[in-house]
Design an enzyme around this catalytic site. Sequence first.
Site: not given
Length: 338
Positions: A174, A241
Amino acid sequence: MQLYKNLMRPLLFTLEPETAWHLSDLGLSQTWFWKIMGRGFQHHNEFLGATVAGIPIKNPVGLAAGYDKNCRFLPSLQELGFGYVMGGTITKDPRPGNPKPRVIRLKDQSALINALGFPGDGLEKVLSEISEMASVPKKSVRIMSVSGTDIPDIAECHQQLEPFCDAIELNISSPNTKGLRIFQEPAKLRSLLAEINQSRSKPILVKMPPFKLENGDDEKTLNLGRICLEEKVESLTVSNTIPIQHDGLAVGQGGLSGSPLFENTIAMVETYQAEFGDKIEINACGGISNGYQAYEALKSGASSIQILTSLIYEGPRVVQSINKELSELFTNRGDPRN
Ligand SMILES: Cc1cc2nc3c(=O)[nH]c(=O)nc-3n(C[C@H](O)[C@H](O)[C@H](O)COP(=O)(O)O)c2cc1C
């Protein structure tokens, strides 16, 4: 699909992204509704059968981590036709996440930027949620994503959650959580995996950081993959991401998801495939929203795909639509995995 895109999405998209999300959660909390409607969301084709971390799944489409952070809606989500659903990311202690605003829509790109920073209820609360679900028949494989900033916390999450799912994904990537990326240090990752290996009885997946855009060094990331292979990890999820700056976020930077990621996802899967071949399974994650993209990901060497942002943009029928298109492509062009 049309009902969602023509009616629900325009309404939801008038709201601030997190408010819209909570409203959708209200819908998902009505498990009885999804049980009745579930049949209409399926697409069956035996040729779509695949595996995730070695576990047989009815089709290769999985729900990526982050949609149901506290595992409250897995019984509803499993009715949407996924081959597998992922709950989490779960951390040992409850976390408020980053200050708001922390999610931004980039509508013209079918993308999101989030800087949530793992808001979650913590392990104890999740355990009480999922033990209540134990009697709900499982319609798809269930995986849980865990993370943290130190090995004992992650190992505890792993140990306690493993009995309630088919596999665990370790999230080391993350971009929004301070301290979590220490597991991108080779020695730390090896220690984490060694600790997990001491007690595990089910497969593990590791969610990898994206290439290029983090630390500017692909080789470093591939090396993490090599460590996973040596430590007998069954599967790599490629990837998370992509870090990006945005003034609209309270913390100034977050992770980009959705359509802009697709080409990079394929490039990463191809690189992992070239490096590892069939020695470790790859789950392609990033920017997939239709069967053509899913087909390309499988052709590049992925054994499954994961989606999140396209579920928000396209609605719950996106799973069926990807599987239908995949079926047609399998018939017309052949199984890309052969
Ligand atoms: C709002 C949001 C929350 C997310 N939360 C998590 C998370 O908790 N854990 C995780 O591993 N990935 C998380 N992700 C990343 C997704 O799992 C996925 O890797 C990424 O969005 C790329 O896939 P997509 O383009 O299909 O969305 C999150 C993504 C979004 C958009």
